[in-house]
Design an enzyme around this catalytic site. Structure first.
Site, PDB file in Angstrom:
ATOM      1  N   CYS A 332     -58.067 -19.186  82.464  1.00  0.00           N
ATOM      2  CA  CYS A 332     -58.669 -20.473  82.791  1.00  0.00           C
ATOM      3  C   CYS A 332     -60.154 -20.520  82.491  1.00  0.00           C
ATOM      4  CB  CYS A 332     -58.490 -20.762  84.278  1.00  0.00           C
ATOM      5  SG  CYS A 332     -56.790 -20.676  84.788  1.00  0.00           S
ATOM      6  N   ASP A 333     -60.754 -19.370  82.215  1.00  0.00           N
ATOM      7  CA  ASP A 333     -62.201 -19.331  82.078  1.00  0.00           C
ATOM      8  C   ASP A 333     -62.651 -19.746  80.680  1.00  0.00           C
ATOM      9  OD1 ASP A 333     -64.849 -18.904  82.343  1.00  0.00           O
ATOM     10  OD2 ASP A 333     -64.719 -16.779  82.823  1.00  0.00           O
TER      11      ASP A 333
END
Lengths: 380, 280
Positions: A332-333
């Site tokens: 998700c980063d």
């Protein structure tokens, strides 16, 4: 130093395509494929390039049991930096006499663990570290690590560790007064060196220091550990290690015959032995650019992009008109991007992207972020 | 494995040809082997260090056992800490008047030694005078309400599982388990190469016993010359027993020994100056 430029290969033979596809069908994706014959080939090549040098594989590059087994069969030595690395060697029944403990900063427990394992060579770079070895002085052999700053190495290891050349004589003479014998010098010019100039300069400096010191000390210094820095072929240019090491060989020729030379190769040996297979799991157009999301990224096998500043050569299996694209990892980063400007043909979900030269500081430094499944390690 | 190379010291090592591997056990933190060598018989190694060999074990076991027993002269109860191979137990049981308690931390060591090093214990573990306790040596002496005339500590190298048996706390606890005038003896390494062990042990024993010293035996496969055996008691007379008295005790004990005799018993307390220099 310029930023590394990524090499991209376009297209693949039918044989290659079916090789990767069948492995993904069988084992899933992502994968790390280990080819022990490549490791063997690298080891033999480095042996030939550095005859009369004892090679100690830097386990930290990839502490993987099958790779260590292969190196054990090749009768390699092992460079260890922690008790965990000793444990994995113990499971292979590797004798402590084939190891050197090279971490310049150790706890008493680290020292005791190493001695219990039978690893008796330790590296220090200051007097406080030296004093930690005093209770074990009859048992240990000590190397003093000297720092030579390298401008053309990708990872400058001399910033964190190593004493200056000016400090060498003082530390060695003080050690002698404390009843501790320093048996030689070690250095690490950095990793992924472009030329061997730094090695050669460091060898000459160490030789001169050791010859000078040997006129003063009671027991001579007789070991020189030239560290690592032997490059992996990230540009797929077929690095000629024999040629790369030629100046090193010449420099080593100038040392007395009875000195012992060690080296700590990691990256050079293991990088080409591992290939990463990833799959495109998503795509989109953002800011007018194609984005491709693959199932492994900088929190996983591509961790070396962050920690090791490595840009691995990638291969797409199809050819075609390319456009500047973004290749991103699965977490998700937003930092999880493998390349922000990579020329790629139009690709589809399910297509494979292959990472070459991905054995060193890849799986070794991956994280558990997002609890994504780590790439499965497949021994070919 | 074709050759065993000892890993005790960086600059030198002794190498043994492995003629037959009998037993190899590798746990997460330790590596134990028993193999045959043509010159030395069965050899046991732990973490790269020779523990005992059939050819020369008698020197170590006889000296660690008979010196305190014959010096004392009236031992009824004796405690062994460690000694899982059974060599000390075998020697102690030669003295018919002694009841012995042996505390070994790992029953597997005893079982393994009975099977693969049978000459060491020589059936001693079947003897009804032997009370075998599986426990941590430190925990045993801390909780023990019994008293003994002699304590024999037969442990491993101080870097390893036997580490606690070299601590001052352990020596202090042992004192509480000794009868008046009792004596404790311990394995204490090869001082020529590990002089710190002598210094450390002496200082620790000296805190708790009025007479602390060492005596020596040269065990060939413990590379480095003399081995020191630590000796601590509150009865300084114990190491000055006359040769005549020892001769009488030796004769009546009928030990059938191969290394121990009264003359070497007394001579073993004569220490070379490099060891004496550590005792202050």
């Amino acid at each position: 130093m310029t930023d590394p430029i990524r090499t991209v290969l376009y297209g693949a033979s039918d044989k290659e395509i079916s090789f990767y596809q069948s492995l993904v069908e069988k084992h899933g994706s992502p994968l790390l494929l280990f080819d022990s014959s490549k490791l063997k080939q690298q080891y033999r090549a480095l042996q030939q390039a550095l005859p009369n040098v004892d090679l100690f594989y830097a386990i930290k590059a990839l502490p993987q049991i099958d790779a260590l087994k292969e190196l054990d069969e090749l009768e390699a030595g092992f460079d260890v930096a922690s008790s965990g690395e000793l444990d994995i060697l113990l499971s292979l029944k590797v004798s402590g006499r084939r190891t050197i403990h090279t971490h310049p900063v150790k706890s008493d427990k680290d020292i005791r663990d190493a001695l219990r394992f039978g690893s008796t060579t330790f590296v220090i770079d200051n007097l406080d570290e030296l004093k930690k070895l005093q209770p074990y002085r009859g048992r240990v052999g000590i190397l003093l690590r000297v720092s030579f700053r390298s401008e053309n190495a990708k990872v400058d290891l001399s910033k964190k560790f190593g004493c200056t050349e000016d400090e060498v004589a003082n530390i060695i003479l003080q050690a002698e007064q404390l009843g501790l014998h320093i048996k030689g010098l070690s250095f690490h010019v950095g990793s992924q060196c472009e030329t061997s100039d730094q090695h050669v300069a460091a060898i000459h400096s160490c030789r001169d220091m050791m010859l000078e010191l040997n006129k003063k000390v009671k027991a001579p210094l007789s070991i020189l550990d030239i560290g690592g820095g032997f490059p992996a072929d990230y540009a797929l240019e077929s690095i000629d290690i024999l040629e790369f090491c030629k100046p090193i060989r010449a420099a080593l020729e100038s040392l007395p015959d009875d000195w012992h030379i060690y080296a700590e190769p990691g990256r050079y040996l293991i990088a080409p032995a591992v290939t990463c297979v990833t799959t495109i799991i998503g795509k989109s157009i953002r800011y007018g650019m194609p984005w491709y999301y693959i199932d492994d990224g900088v929190y996983g096998s591509f961790s070396g992009k962050i920690f090791d500043h490595a840009e691995y050569p990638l291969q797409v299996l199809t050819e075609g008109k390319t456009s500047t694209s973004v290749l991103a990892g699965p977490t998700c980063d937003s930092i999880d991007i493998i390349d922000e400007h990579i020329e790629l043909p139009e690709l589809n979900i399910g297509d494979l992207i292959i990472g070459h030269q991905m054995g060193a500081y890849t799986a070794a430094t991956r994280t558990r972020f997002n609890l994504l499944k780590e790439a499965k390690f497949i021994v070919l | 494995m074709k050759y065993f190379k000892e890993t005790l010291y960086d600059a030198v090592c002794q190498e043994f040809r492995v003629d037959k591997m009998y037993f190899e056990q590798k746990t997460e933190h330790q590596h134990l082997m028993i193999f045959h060598n043509a010159m030395l018989g069965r050899v046991m190694t732990l973490d790269g260090i020779v523990q005992t060999t059939e050819a020369d074990e008698f020197m170590y076991h006889e000296m660690l056992t008979h010196v305190p027993i014959l010096a004392h002269g009236a031992v009824k109860k004796l405690l062994i800490i460690g000694g899982g191979d059974g060599g000390i137990l075998r020697e102690v049981l030669k003295h018919e008047s002694i009841d012995v308690t042996q505390v070994e931390i790992d029953k597997a060591v005893i079982d393994m030694a009975i099977e693969y090093l049978p000459k060491h214990s020589d059936s001693a573990y079947d003897n009804p005078r032997a009370n075998i306790v599986i426990d941590d040596g430190m925990a045993f002496v801390k909780n023990c309400s019994e008293k003994f005339d002699v304590i024999i500590v037969d442990g491993t190298d101080p870097i390893g599982p036997g580490e606690v048996l070299f601590t001052e706390d352990f020596y202090a606890q042992c004192k509480n388990c000794l009868n008046e005038g009792g004596v404790i003896v311990t394995q204490n390494g090869v001082p020529f190469l590990q002089i710190e062990e002598v210094k450390n042990t002496y200082q620790r024993l000296n805190q708790h016993y009025t007479d602390a010293t060492f005596y020596t035996v040269a065990v060939p496969t413990y590379y480095g010359g003399l081995m020191t055996l630590a000796w601590a008691t509150n009865n300084a007379e114990l190491r000055n027993v006359s040769l005549d008295t020892l001769e009488q005790r030796f004769k009546s004990a009928n030990l059938n020994s191969r290394y121990y005799n009264p003359a070497i018993h007394l001579a073993a307390f004569a220490l070379p100056q490099y060891i004496v220099n550590q005792l202050d």
